[in-house]
Design an enzyme around this catalytic site. Structure first.
Site, PDB file in Angstrom:
ATOM      1  N   CYS A  33       0.823  -1.207   0.000  1.00 54.70           N
ATOM      2  CA  CYS A  33       0.000   0.000   0.000  1.00 54.70           C
ATOM      3  C   CYS A  33       0.856   1.256   0.000  1.00 54.70           C
ATOM      4  O   CYS A  33       0.330   2.350  -0.161  1.00 54.70           O
ATOM      5  CB  CYS A  33      -0.906   0.011   1.226  1.00 54.70           C
ATOM      6  SG  CYS A  33       0.018  -0.009   2.756  1.00 54.70           S
ATOM      7  N   CYS A 102      -2.062  -4.157   8.527  1.00 53.75           N
ATOM      8  CA  CYS A 102      -1.611  -2.835   8.960  1.00 53.75           C
ATOM      9  C   CYS A 102      -0.931  -2.907  10.328  1.00 53.75           C
ATOM     10  O   CYS A 102      -0.052  -2.100  10.623  1.00 53.75           O
ATOM     11  CB  CYS A 102      -2.771  -1.865   9.002  1.00 53.75           C
ATOM     12  SG  CYS A 102      -3.769  -1.897   7.506  1.00 53.75           S
TER      13      CYS A 102
HETATM   14 FE1  FES Z   1      -1.281   0.305   4.366  1.00 47.97          FE
HETATM   15 FE2  FES Z   1      -2.964  -0.103   6.239  1.00 47.97          FE
HETATM   16  S1  FES Z   1      -3.391   0.058   4.147  1.00 47.97           S
HETATM   17  S2  FES Z   1      -0.840  -0.103   6.393  1.00 47.97           S
END
Ligand code: FES
Length: 125
Positions: A33, A102
């Site tokens: 991400c 996360c």
């Molecule tokens: Fe990247 Fe949560 S979406 S750490």
């Protein structure tokens, strides 16, 4: 959905910032991400006396960062080392399954900061 604990730590994160003279710094990123976290620790007599974080990330990443600072503060280095990803998620009363990754960021950043602290200590003798 997010628990009240997650919402609390997301909207009112604890220990945000930087420690300029930190004894250990951990930086980790999540390649999927692109979120990044820095974690700073101050250690005295083997106890984590101060801890701060900066996170460029999703709400869950900010909440887990905030929670891990609370979990680690006041602990010995050895105790802090064993704080797991699951501990962080549990302390937040759970995370949605698609957000569990996360919490990895926070646990990994703490471990990196401790590693950095130990490496610095070793070179100091
Ligand atoms: Fe990247 Fe949560 S979406 S750490």
């Amino acid at each position: 959905m997010y628990s009240d604990k997650v919402m609390d730590h997301f909207t009112n994160p604890r220990n945000v910032g930087e420690i300029p003279d930190a004894d250990g710094i951990g930086k980790v990123g999540n390649p999927q991400c692109g979120d990044v976290m820095w974690l700073y620790i101050k250690v005295k007599d083997d106890i984590i006396t101060d801890i701060k974080f900066k996170t460029f990330g999703c709400g869950a990443a900010i909440a887990t960062s905030s929670m891990i600072t609370e979990l680690a503060k006041g602990k010995t280095v050895e105790e802090a080392k064993v704080i797991s990803r699951g501990d962080v998620a549990n302390a937040l009363e759970g995370l949605p399954p698609q957000k569990l990754h996360c919490s990895n960021l926070a646990a990994d950043a703490l471990r990196e900061a401790i590693k950095d602290y130990e490496a610095k200590k070793a070179t100091k003798g």
